[in-house]
Design an enzyme around this catalytic site. Structure first.
Site, PDB file in Angstrom:
ATOM      1  N   ASP A   1      24.182 -25.609 -52.441  1.00  0.00           N
ATOM      2  CA  ASP A   1      25.522 -24.777 -52.551  1.00  0.00           C
ATOM      3  C   ASP A   1      25.225 -23.638 -53.793  1.00  0.00           C
ATOM      4  OD1 ASP A   1      26.260 -27.001 -51.098  1.00  0.00           O
ATOM      5  OD2 ASP A   1      27.795 -27.100 -51.942  1.00  0.00           O
TER       6      ASP A   1
ATOM      7  N   GLU B   1      26.837 -39.425 -56.870  1.00  0.00           N
ATOM      8  CA  GLU B   1      26.033 -38.219 -56.149  1.00  0.00           C
ATOM      9  C   GLU B   1      25.058 -37.521 -57.073  1.00  0.00           C
ATOM     10  OE1 GLU B   1      29.182 -35.229 -55.825  1.00  0.00           O
ATOM     11  OE2 GLU B   1      28.242 -34.059 -54.002  1.00  0.00           O
TER      12      GLU B   1
END
Ligand SMILES: *[C@@H]1O[C@H](CO)[C@@H](O)[C@H](O)[C@H]1NC(C)=O
Ligand SMILES: *[C@@H]1O[C@H](CO)[C@@H](O)[C@H](O)[C@H]1NC(C)=O
Ligand SMILES: *[C@@H]1O[C@H](CO)[C@@H](O)[C@H](O)[C@H]1NC(C)=O
Ligand SMILES: *[C@@H]1O[C@H](CO)[C@@H](O)[C@H](O)[C@H]1NC(C)=O
Length: 820
Positions: free
Chosen positions: A559, A790
């Site tokens: 991202d 994560e």
């Protein structure tokens, strides 16, 4: 959709037909008159057809985005024709629930709360996996993806175990029993009120108005159960059997819920306080036959049973099918305990046979971790049904994709309980080792979601439960946008392992997959190309972004990893270049295996892209001695808050980006991080390349990517290291340690350390260090926090982002087993 395309070709044929029938008259005057007549007629016809064709073509373009790819579906068996996979824990977004692999499944699940601790508004009722529930741990400890699962949940001072065991039999997908046990956690014994109770709510619900029905029952036991009938399941019964414990009170709810996304709300609004007599204690019960205000009585689609009991409490929920006649023993009580033990033993053996951790000398607690990691990945596999919202250049508004099922693992049960394209390729590396056919089925489902253009939407938000978890701005998927084609990695990995012994069925599946892989490849190779031959560019960056320090590249999967500061069509991205080399290589390999002459074309492109001179010309920076993106770039940007206008109140002006120095076309070589080492990560670099030597040195440098917890995503020396991209977006791929990329790095190091040459020794050394850094930290954090995360901090190793994240972070198991 398909109709539009037919329409178009019919018009073409008609035009041709009329044309050819116009010759063959005899008299010349008559003929010329006639020719004149025909001429005008034909002209008119051509104009009309032309208009029709133009409109048809526009319509055709409009409908391409949601027209399915036209070839045999990869998934050939579904539903009851795969009885052993019919039932499963296919609702990863809930703490515990079972459903079938059927679009209109009966859906069952669990909610619970501790009545003495319930807060106003229903706070404290657990149902969907929510980070806000603040559970100190939850997840599968063991789950074989099919026959059984065992989960542990720590909720405050309490421990809940939820488990299930399936049993084959009958013609309707078999049966199962779920066991829920609740107790005070050993570390809190004595600190909790002895009268503490738990309320367990077991429910069944029907997704759609169909022929199905469900109802509460109390036949057979004195505890209420649920019975019903559906087309695929036939008649069934779910009975609740307390095991070595007793129930204080029970109640039920039978109602019309507005949908799967509002089950908890429906329960909360029906809860009421009751008292047997004025002196007895108050209790909280479900509302019985309950019709919410303002809804007319429709068919019951939601039935729930609540049992409230003192701790410890154990209950077995036995799902029994009427079609299974030859049952001699109920799968409850001691029988359940024994069956569970049997499955656990088998699981332990299979786990060791697959990953060999014990024989490698790992300790019990490390193996326990590894089993949990694998179990959460395969236990997190869900079955979804619905349609995405998609948009193309030619559609004025988002349109519906077609209704379709998706069988897929998910990155995170709490935060991302749905399918993600590039995550799934990574998941596949682990899943295919555990169960190849499950992985092939997953890939089949994904490729069946391909449209006629060869595009697969990147994020799959299918069904109301999934939709309810996604902010509206992220729902629409655009057909210009890619995501790294990681399934080519999976495919290559599968061929490495199984090429020698592919059964007929698996081979046939690969044959059905091949045309779709070709189309997918073609889509990438035509829509994501860069400005010069051999270059590639991710689409989907926003050149008009005002608030982002560096416009995001969501499509690359990384991202906010810094790219050229000013997105233009002239930029070139090194990571997608490498992905395309991998894709070409994998296609050539599969094409050859399947005996397709098309393999040659992929081999040629592979050779072309794997040519390091070509890659160097496009992406190597002599200045920084590293690979880099190319584009319109300046480092001199910052976020500033606009000055408030004079004499105006309540101005809350958001920070915007200020460019302090004009950008220029150049390599983005002041940034160094994951993107810059892709030629190494994806093994595109030649083993004897001095550039490989440079990368091996750079990743080992603590000022650049090296940390005690794995490779950080962005070098400490990079201008945007750990900076926020907007005032609302904290850094994401700007320093944190990510496990998928570390997996690729360790895998690449394993590869290069096997090849004799100048880099072998260095590769082997870094391999050992990096591998143990990553493994040790992920395990340490698991025991410290109860979760796999994560990402991990490059400074402290602490988990960050969302949790549990047992998608690609579970690849730690492959690092442990050294199966690359
Ligand atoms: C979450 O739980 C931890 C301990 O389990 C506690 O210290 C913390 O205050 C809780 N946070 C919230 C927001 O409830
Ligand atoms: C829950 O499962 C764990 C792990 O198998 C076990 O040690 C514990 O005794 C179980 N607790 C209950 C209440 O069943
Ligand atoms: C991929 O695209 C390049 C450039 O357009 C082309 O030369 C090459 O043949 C394509 N490869 C395949 C396998 O289609
Ligand atoms: C980089 O250096 C190589 C070798 O010295 C040279 O051939 C090449 O032209 C240089 N590239 C650029 C862009 O200056």
């Amino acid at each position: 959709m398909a109709r539009q395309r037919k329409h178009l070709s019919a018009a073409n044929k008609e035009g041709k037909g009329r044309y050819s029938s116009s010759s063959g008259s005899s008299s010349s005057i008559a003929r010329s008159l006639q020719e004149n007549y025909f001429y005008w007629r034909q002209l008119l016809l051509i104009v009309v057809i032309g208009i029709a064709v133009v409109f048809g073509y526009i319509g055709y373009l409009e409908t391409r985005v949601n027209t399915p790819f036209d070839s045999k579906k990869v998934v050939s068996k579904r539903g009851l024709s795969v009885p052993e996979l019919f039932w499963g824990s296919y609702r990863p977004g809930t703490y515990f629930g079972l459903k079938t692999r059927d679009p209109f499944s009966l859906v069952t699940g669990l909610m619970w709360y501790f009545p003495h601790r319930l807060e106003v508004g229903g706070d404290g009722i657990r149902h969907w996996c929510e980070q806000g529930d603040n559970l100190s741990k939850y997840g599968w400890l063991q789950h074989d993806g099919n026959n059984f699962g065992l989960q542990e949940i720590l909720d405050g001072p309490f421990i809940l175990n939820t488990s299930f065991v399936k049993r084959a039999g009958g013609d309707h997908g078999g049966e199962w029993t779920a066991r829920i046990s609740v107790d005070v956690h050993p570390s809190h014994k004595g600190k909790v009120n002895v009268n503490e109770q738990v309320s367990l709510i077991w429910y069944a619900t029907l997704d759609e108005e169909t022929q199905s029905n469900i109802a509460p029952t109390n036949l057979g036991t004195d505890i209420t159960g649920i019975r019903g009938e559906t087309l695929l399941l036939g008649q069934f019964n779910m009975k609740l059997y307390p095991y070595k414990s007793s129930v204080d009170h029970e109640s039920f709810l039978s109602t019309v819920a507005p949908g799967l996304s509002h089950l908890k709300e429906t329960v909360i609004s029906s809860l009421k306080i009751a008292q047997d007599n004025p002196t007895s204690p108050k209790k909280l019960i479900l509302g019985g036959e309950y019709i919410p205000v303002g809804t007319e009585k429709k068919k019951t689609n939601f039935v729930a049973v609540q049992l409230t009991a003192k701790l410890p409490f154990i209950v077995d929920v036995a799902y029994e099918s009427k079609s299974n006649l030859n049952i001699n023993e109920k799968l409850i009580g001691d029988v359940y305990t024994k069956t569970m033990e049997w499955h656990q033993n088998r699981f332990n053996q299979r786990f060791e046979a697959t990953f060999g951790l014990k024989s490698k000398g790992y300790e019990k607690r490390e193996i326990y971790f590894a089993q949990a990691a694998l179990s959460n990945l395969v236990g997190g596999i869900g079955y979804f049904y619905g349609c995405s919202k998609v948009q193309s250049y030619y559609t004025s508004d988002p349109v519906n994709y077609w209704m379709a099922p998706l069988f897929t693992a998910v990155p995170s049960r709490s935060f991302f309980p749905r399918g993600f394209l590039w995550d799934e390729g990574f998941h596949g590396l682990l899943i295919c080792q555990w169960d190849l056919d499950t992985e092939l089925d997953i890939m089949g489902h994904w490729f069946d979601l391909m449209n006629v253009e060869g595009w697969i939407p990147r994020e799959q938000i299918l069904g109301v439960e999934s939709l309810a978890k996604v902010p509206s701005e992220f729902i629409v998927q655009r057909n210009t946008n890619a995501n790294p084609p990681t399934f080519f990695l999976t495919l290559d990995y599968i061929l490495d392992r199984y090429e020698e012994d592919l059964s007929y069925e698996r081979f046939a599946l690969l044959e059905r997959l091949y045309p779709r892989l070709q189309a997918w490849y073609y889509w990438f190779n035509t829509t994501q190309t860069g400005p010069v031959p051999g270059s590639y560019r991710w689409r989907g960056r926003n050149p008009l972004a005002q608030r982002e320090l560096n416009p995001k590249t969501l499509t690359s999967g990384l991202d906010d990893f810094p790219r050229a500061s000013h997105p233009t069509d002239l930029e070139m991205h090194i990571d997608i270049y490498c992905w395309m080399a991998v894709a070409s290589k994998a296609m050539a390999r599969l094409g050859l295996l399947l005996g397709r002459s098309s393999y040659l074309k992929y081999q040629q492109t592979a050779d072309y892209l794997l040519n390091n001179d070509m890659m160097d010309r496009l992406h190597w920076s002599n200045f920084s001695q590293s690979y880099a993106d190319y584009g319109l770039h300046t480092d001199a940007v910052k976020l500033v808050r606009p000055k408030p206008l004079p004499r105006q109140q309540h101005q809350n002006l958001e920070m915007t980006r200020k460019v302090l120095k004009q950008p220029e076309y150049r390599l983005v070589d002041t940034t160094f991080g994951y993107v810059n080492i892709f030629p190494f990560l994806l093994q595109i670099l030649d083993a004897d390349s001095p550039k490989l030597s440079k990368i091996l040195t750079d990743i080992r440098d603590p000022d650049l990517l090296w940390s005690d917890y794995g490779l950080r995503s962005l070098a400490k020396t990079s201008p945007l290291y750990m900076t926020r991209n907007t005032e609302h977006d904290p850094p994401y791929w700007r320093g944190q340690v990510w496990i998928n990329i570390n997996f690729l790095a360790v895998q690449a190091l394993a590869h290069y350390s096997k090849i004799k040459g100048p880099n072998q020794r260095q590769a082997r050394r870094v391999y050992g260090e990096l591998r143990s850094n990553v493994i040790n930290n992920v395990i340490r954090q698991y025991y410290r926090t109860g979760y796999i995360w994560e990402q991990y901090s490059d400074k402290s190793g602490e988990g960050s982002g969302c949790r549990p994240f047992t998608g690609w972070s579970a690849l730690t198991v492959l690092l442990m087993s050294e199966r690359f």
